[in-house]
Design a protein around this motif. Structure first.
Motif, PDB file in Angstrom:
ATOM      1  N   ASP A  70      37.527  27.304  37.046  1.00 56.37           N
ATOM      2  CA  ASP A  70      37.932  28.282  36.181  1.00 56.37           C
ATOM      3  C   ASP A  70      36.949  28.796  35.327  1.00 56.37           C
ATOM      4  N   GLN A  88      43.711  21.143  46.600  1.00 50.33           N
ATOM      5  CA  GLN A  88      43.950  20.761  45.088  1.00 50.33           C
ATOM      6  C   GLN A  88      43.663  21.844  44.090  1.00 50.33           C
ATOM      7  N   SER A  90      43.918  25.251  42.384  1.00 44.57           N
ATOM      8  CA  SER A  90      45.056  26.156  41.861  1.00 44.57           C
ATOM      9  C   SER A  90      45.025  27.496  42.434  1.00 44.57           C
ATOM     10  N   ALA A  91      46.125  28.286  42.467  1.00 44.64           N
ATOM     11  CA  ALA A  91      45.861  29.460  42.616  1.00 44.64           C
ATOM     12  C   ALA A  91      44.880  30.391  42.147  1.00 44.64           C
ATOM     13  N   THR A  92      44.763  30.007  40.806  1.00 46.39           N
ATOM     14  CA  THR A  92      43.690  30.952  39.932  1.00 46.39           C
ATOM     15  C   THR A  92      42.467  30.375  40.355  1.00 46.39           C
ATOM     16  N   GLN A  93      42.310  29.090  40.787  1.00 48.56           N
ATOM     17  CA  GLN A  93      40.932  28.683  41.225  1.00 48.56           C
ATOM     18  C   GLN A  93      40.677  29.125  42.423  1.00 48.56           C
ATOM     19  N   ARG A  94      41.433  29.259  43.416  1.00 47.36           N
ATOM     20  CA  ARG A  94      41.244  29.837  44.774  1.00 47.36           C
ATOM     21  C   ARG A  94      40.528  31.060  44.587  1.00 47.36           C
TER      22      ARG A  94
END
Length: 259
Positions: A70, A88, A90-94
């Motif tokens: 993040d 593991q 999240s979509a935002t982290q990816r």
């Protein structure tokens, strides 16, 4: 009086340039998140990698928390996924990690981190360069060096005895990779697997470590590294160090133009 002068001299010397700790060559982010079968390695790997980082003046940030994605990844020359289930994130982290790679970031993937469920994150599958099929039970086999000019093979014999799971992979995304290490399937039994599963052979060329480019960055993958004690083995640590060195800097490759 002489004691005071000596003390002042020591203090002044300590403030002089060049007497402090060596400046980091680059910064490396290591994410080591435990999973069902991969958790005992974490304290062993952390101790060994932090020792290597001190020895080679690498600024190492160690975390088990995907929340690090993040934040700002740009200070890191490379991100090392160490046995970490990448799904593991999240979509935002990816999205942040994908942007990091598009911006010239680099990635290293070790063992379990090469596995993502089919279709869970196709972009990451392409980053790895191969998709996981299955693996036989841990066995002793002969690992061979496919590229003597790549830093992750320096110090390794042409053929060396190693015990691991020897992942079987396939290439549904048709990604071209450069093999560094392979395993000789004649040296173990690829069909020795659990009931209900079918062991597969890959044939004469069974890569267990490779490198390639993805987006704007460098990627090095090694499928070796299941057992905790491996992270105390000098050969394996040399293999990891060579991978880190190339991934972060792009240097050290014999006979290749540096990019």
């Amino acid at each position: 009086m002489k004691a005071i002068l000596r003390l002042l001299a020591v203090l002044v010397w300590g403030l002089m340039p060049g007497t402090a700790s060596a400046e980091d060559q680059f910064k490396l982010l290591v994410i080591a998140t435990p999973s069902t079968y991969h958790y005992e390695y974490i304290p062993v790997a952390r101790e060994s990698l932090e020792k290597l980082a001190r020895l080679h003046s690498i600024g190492l940030t160690w975390t088990s928390d995907p929340a690090v994605f993040d934040g700002d990844l740009s200070p890191y020359a490379a991100v090392l996924f160490l046995n970490t289930p990448a799904e593991q994130l999240s979509a935002t982290q990816r999205q942040r990690f994908e942007a990091y790679m598009r911006g010239g970031g680099n990635a290293m993937v070790v063992h379990r981190a090469a596995i993502v469920p089919p279709g869970a994150w196709p972009w990451y599958e392409r980053l790895v360069g191969r998709s996981f099929v299955n693996h036989p039970k841990i066995q002793t086999g002969v690992v061979t060096v496919a590229d003597k000019g790549f830093p992750a093979s320096f110090g390794l014999p042409d053929r060396w005895i190693w015990s691991d799971e020897f992942y079987v992979t396939e290439n549904p995304h048709r990604v071209a990779v450069n093999p560094v290490l392979e395993v000789d399937e004649a040296s173990y039994d690829p069909t020795r697997i659990w009931p209900g599963q079918v062991g597969r052979r890959m044939g004469a060329h069974h890569p267990e470590a490779w490198y390639h480019r993805h987006e704007q960055g460098r990627v090095f993958v090694t499928l070796l590294g299941h057992q905790a004690e491996m992270y105390r083995d000098e050969r394996y640590l040399q293999h990891l160090l060579g991978g880190i060195y190339w991934t972060a800097t792009g240097l050290g490759q014999v006979g290749a133009k540096q990019r």
